[in-house]
Design a protein around this motif. Structure first.
Motif, PDB file in Angstrom:
ATOM      1  N   GLU A 335      49.909-115.495 129.987  1.00  0.00           N
ATOM      2  CA  GLU A 335      51.117-115.051 130.773  1.00  0.00           C
ATOM      3  C   GLU A 335      51.581-113.686 131.338  1.00  0.00           C
ATOM      4  OE1 GLU A 335      51.363-118.657 128.490  1.00  0.00           O
ATOM      5  OE2 GLU A 335      51.148-116.784 127.934  1.00  0.00           O
ATOM      6  N   LEU A 336      50.639-112.689 130.445  1.00  0.00           N
ATOM      7  CA  LEU A 336      50.780-111.357 130.929  1.00  0.00           C
ATOM      8  C   LEU A 336      50.080-110.884 132.343  1.00  0.00           C
ATOM      9  CD1 LEU A 336      51.082-109.525 127.607  1.00  0.00           C
ATOM     10  CD2 LEU A 336      53.004-109.875 129.080  1.00  0.00           C
ATOM     11  N   LEU A 337      48.932-111.663 132.536  1.00  0.00           N
ATOM     12  CA  LEU A 337      48.049-111.263 133.663  1.00  0.00           C
ATOM     13  C   LEU A 337      47.804-112.595 134.299  1.00  0.00           C
ATOM     14  CD1 LEU A 337      45.948-108.100 132.634  1.00  0.00           C
ATOM     15  CD2 LEU A 337      47.808-108.107 134.380  1.00  0.00           C
ATOM     16  N   PRO A 338      47.266-112.787 135.508  1.00  0.00           N
ATOM     17  CA  PRO A 338      46.520-113.590 136.224  1.00  0.00           C
ATOM     18  C   PRO A 338      45.283-114.041 135.592  1.00  0.00           C
ATOM     19  CG  PRO A 338      46.653-112.265 137.757  1.00  0.00           C
ATOM     20  CD  PRO A 338      47.565-111.761 136.697  1.00  0.00           C
ATOM     21  N   GLU A 339      44.752-115.147 135.657  1.00  0.00           N
ATOM     22  CA  GLU A 339      43.281-115.639 135.241  1.00  0.00           C
ATOM     23  C   GLU A 339      42.258-114.547 135.742  1.00  0.00           C
ATOM     24  OE1 GLU A 339      40.604-117.815 133.078  1.00  0.00           O
ATOM     25  OE2 GLU A 339      42.925-117.969 133.145  1.00  0.00           O
ATOM     26  N   LEU A 402      37.454-110.522 140.815  1.00  0.00           N
ATOM     27  CA  LEU A 402      38.535-109.985 141.949  1.00  0.00           C
ATOM     28  C   LEU A 402      38.618-111.112 142.973  1.00  0.00           C
ATOM     29  CD1 LEU A 402      40.310-107.501 141.987  1.00  0.00           C
ATOM     30  CD2 LEU A 402      38.666-106.472 143.471  1.00  0.00           C
ATOM     31  N   LYS A 403      37.461-111.404 143.631  1.00  0.00           N
ATOM     32  CA  LYS A 403      37.276-112.555 144.629  1.00  0.00           C
ATOM     33  C   LYS A 403      38.015-113.922 144.191  1.00  0.00           C
ATOM     34  CE  LYS A 403      32.961-110.705 146.252  1.00  0.00           C
ATOM     35  NZ  LYS A 403      31.462-110.890 146.737  1.00  0.00           N
ATOM     36  N   ALA A 404      37.961-114.100 143.085  1.00  0.00           N
ATOM     37  CA  ALA A 404      38.446-115.259 142.486  1.00  0.00           C
ATOM     38  C   ALA A 404      39.835-115.208 142.491  1.00  0.00           C
ATOM     39  CB  ALA A 404      38.104-115.653 140.995  1.00  0.00           C
ATOM     40  N   GLY A 405      40.765-114.185 142.742  1.00  0.00           N
ATOM     41  CA  GLY A 405      41.893-114.048 142.997  1.00  0.00           C
ATOM     42  C   GLY A 405      42.697-114.467 144.151  1.00  0.00           C
ATOM     43  N   LEU A 406      41.758-114.603 145.526  1.00  0.00           N
ATOM     44  CA  LEU A 406      42.145-115.000 146.700  1.00  0.00           C
ATOM     45  C   LEU A 406      42.872-116.071 146.844  1.00  0.00           C
ATOM     46  CD1 LEU A 406      39.595-112.973 149.073  1.00  0.00           C
ATOM     47  CD2 LEU A 406      42.123-112.732 149.111  1.00  0.00           C
ATOM     48  N   PRO A 407      42.091-117.194 146.303  1.00  0.00           N
ATOM     49  CA  PRO A 407      42.630-118.554 146.387  1.00  0.00           C
ATOM     50  C   PRO A 407      44.050-118.673 145.660  1.00  0.00           C
ATOM     51  CG  PRO A 407      40.365-118.540 145.947  1.00  0.00           C
ATOM     52  CD  PRO A 407      40.875-117.212 145.534  1.00  0.00           C
ATOM     53  N   THR A 408      44.266-117.918 144.663  1.00  0.00           N
ATOM     54  CA  THR A 408      45.114-118.309 143.778  1.00  0.00           C
ATOM     55  C   THR A 408      46.617-117.300 143.664  1.00  0.00           C
ATOM     56  OG1 THR A 408      44.185-116.934 141.778  1.00  0.00           O
ATOM     57  CG2 THR A 408      43.411-119.385 142.004  1.00  0.00           C
TER      58      THR A 408
END
Length: 642
Positions: A335-339, A402-408
């Protein structure tokens, strides 16, 4: 009721792993003490958390501590804790097997490390085999434990050579005791029964452990005045000091995150990072901040310098730990940071948090959402302010995450995009930001062009780029599988559309006039008829300058690389036909047109139609249906041309 008891044999790969650990990391023998202390600290963390909801289990023993004792004569090193303890099944699960998810990967990494003569203890933490590091120093290990609330204790014994025994026993106190029967050591080697040696190792590696690490040590103390024997002259006769044994706390137990960052040394930060991450590499960046305002909380985050081997495995734990007034609440705190930032290691201490908090409450807690937002903001600011060399070091390890954060992460989409780096057709193997790409766009260029695939060299030489290169347009070369999801999420950047070099109409203004197109309508219709089960259409290409054929998809169609990714991961890729584009300025197409207009029944037309498709597939790195037929036909053509 009979007691459970069994003798088990280690699996072959586990025996091999133990052999590598014992023999390859011998020069770093002291690391086992740090690993055992960390395990004991984790066990107490779990006990303190459970105590919040089941205090009756801990009311007789809530003075948490880790104890170390040694026996130089018997060559014994012992460590005990009054933490959560383990049940019979938990011992089998946690101790009976090693690194369940990473056995093969660990052995490969350690073998590579040996071959490169760069043996390093970070592999111990990275692959979660800390307990077994004790076999570096021990001939035999005995573990005795009892879980909180359990009726029976458990005893586990092994010499690490092939088998281990496990049995239920009677045990009064909760917690775990691990006894090491140490190997003989040479004169120049560390003696782990020596008090000074143990004191030094604990101070070096575990000074920041939250709980007291206690050892009964020998000390010198003054003899009381009334017990000193004095001569006639009033002066003492004999010793005025004597040796006594007393408990001593070996660690400072300072919550480093609660200190002012100006009062913490780089060495202290690095040791604390190693303690919470179980890694031995130095952190790339340290983010220590006290947030003040309506609510206050302390945070200490570390950006690692190396990516963990299991970074993209679903079962991997997040690196964040949550505390409340220095009381451990939980690790693996998603819960403290995104995946996509789960590789960040650190601690958050929020005094206003509910001690009985559950994961469900955490998800709804306004304070936690505020903490998450501020931590993410701080991480992005840090990344944005890194110098180029340091950031590229980070990006080489964590760029895919880092790239995986774009869709989410829609809220931070633009900040993520600004941090992306790609090699291009003009960058000579160096990374380019999207901002740099835009600055370098030539006059008349409106869009950002990209191409996806798995091989950089193949992409640079792709026929799909021929017209773009002729116009001097730069093209982003995307070779990570996650880039397919990047392009699906990032449709434009700073009002510049991202356009695939293999999809839709490139809209470059180089249209073939309708009259010339019309001259090839009949031939293209014939080729389409021969390939109708494999292609959607056959059309004049605006992409090709030198090559004869290529395949293109619709604007919203699936790229060839995406189709390959889905198939490689065992997923059913939807049936998708793409268009076969042909270069009507190529001599082969002109000759086919001549043959077609002369004799439409000539069998060479069908063979050449198949070859044109195969050439297009091969040029994008794909696999053709019938390599043997392709080889035979090409051989025949070459023979006739000589």
């Amino acid at each position: 009721m009979s007691k459970r008891q069994e003798t088990c044999e280690f699996k072959t790969e586990v025996q091999q792993m133990l052999h590598l650990i014992i023999n390859s990391l011998y020069s770093n023998r002291e690391i086992f003490i740090r690993e055992l202390i960390s395990n004991a600290s984790d066990a107490i963390d779990k006990a303190r958390f459970k105590e919040q909801t089941e205090p009756a289990l801990f009311e007789k023993d809530s003075d948490y501590q880790i104890r170390i004792s040694t026996d130089p004569e018997k060559k014994i090193f012992e460590i005990s804790d009054n933490g959560i303890g383990m049940t019979y099944d938990e011992v089998n699960e946690n101790i009976g097997t090693i690194a369940k998810s990473g056995t093969a990967a660990f052995m490969e990494a350690l073998q590579n490390s040996r071959e490169e003569n760069k043996l390093s203890p970070e592999l111990i933490g990275q692959f979660g085999v800390g307990f077994y590091s004790a076999f570096i120093a021990a001939e035999k290990i005995t573990l005795v434990t009892k879980a909180a609330g359990a009726a029976k204790g458990v005893k586990w014994v092994s010499d690490g050579k092939g088998t281990y025994s496990i049995e239920e026993i009677d045990k009064d106190a909760r917690g775990t005791t691990i006894t090491l029967e140490l190997k003989e050591t040479g004169e120049d080697e560390q003696d782990f029964t020596d008090e000074y040696t143990v004191r030094h190792i604990v101070k070096k590696h575990s000074d920041f452990v939250t709980y007291p690490i206690i050892m009964n040590v020998e000390k010198s103390e003054p003899i009381p005045e009334n017990e000193i024997i004095k001569g006639a002259d009033g002066k003492p006769i004999g010793e005025t000091y004597r040796k006594v044994r007393k408990d001593e706390t070996l660690n400072s137990m300072k919550a480093i995150w609660a200190k002012n960052k100006d009062d913490v040394t780089q060495e202290e930060y690095e040791e604390f990072y190693r303690h919470i991450s179980h890694n031995w590499d130095k952190p790339l960046e340290i983010l220590h901040k006290k947030f003040e305002g309506v609510t206050e909380y302390d945070s200490l985050l570390f950006i690692p310098s190396k990516a963990p081997f299991d970074m993209f495995r679903p079962e991997r734990k997040h690196g964040m730990q949550l505390y409340c007034k220095r009381v451990f609440i939980m690790d693996d705190c998603k819960e403290l940071l995104p995946e996509y930032l789960s590789f960040i290691q650190g601690v958050v201490d929020a005094p206003d948090l509910n001690l009985n908090v559950s994961r469900e409450i955490l998800q709804e807690d306004r304070l936690v959402r505020n903490i998450r937002k501020n931590l993410v903001k701080k991480i992005f600011t840090t990344l944005e302010e890194m110098d180029k060399e340091k950031f590229e070091s980070f990006y080489s390890e964590f760029g895919q995450a880092l790239k995986a954060g774009l869709p989410t992460d829609y809220e931070n989409k633009d900040r993520i995009a600004s941090l992306l780096r790609y090699k291009t057709t003009k960058s000579d193997g160096k990374y380019v930001t999207l901002d740099e790409y835009i600055e370098r766009m030539v006059e008349g260029q409106k869009d950002i062009y990209y191409i996806t695939g798995e091989n950089l060299n193949a992409l640079i030489n792709s026929p799909l780029l021929e017209t773009l290169k002729a116009k001097d347009y730069e093209v982003l070369l995307m070779v990570d599988p996650v880039d397919e999801w990047v392009t699906q999420s990032l449709h434009e950047y700073k009002e510049k559309k991202l356009k695939s070099a293999e999809k839709g109409d490139l809209e470059l203004g180089d249209k073939v006039d309708d009259t010339k197109k019309g001259e090839y309508t009949a031939l293209f219709g014939f080729i389409k008829g021969k390939l109708e089960e494999k292609v959607k259409d056959v059309q004049v290409s605006n992409r090709l300058k030198e090559s004869v054929s290529c395949l293109s998809a619709d604007d919203y169609g699936m790229s060839a690389y995406m189709e390959k990714i889905l198939k490689a991961t065992g997923q059913d890729a939807p049936v998708q036909k793409r268009s076969l584009e042909l270069n009507i300025n190529h001599p082969l197409i002109a000759k086919m047109k001549h043959i077609f207009e002369t004799d439409t029944t000539n069998p060479i037309l069908k063979d050449y139609s198949e070859i044109l498709l195969d050439i297009a597939i091969v040029s994008e790195g794909g696999k053709i249906d019938n390599p043997s037929r392709f080889s035979k036909l090409v051989g025949e053509i070459m023979a006739k041309s000589i």
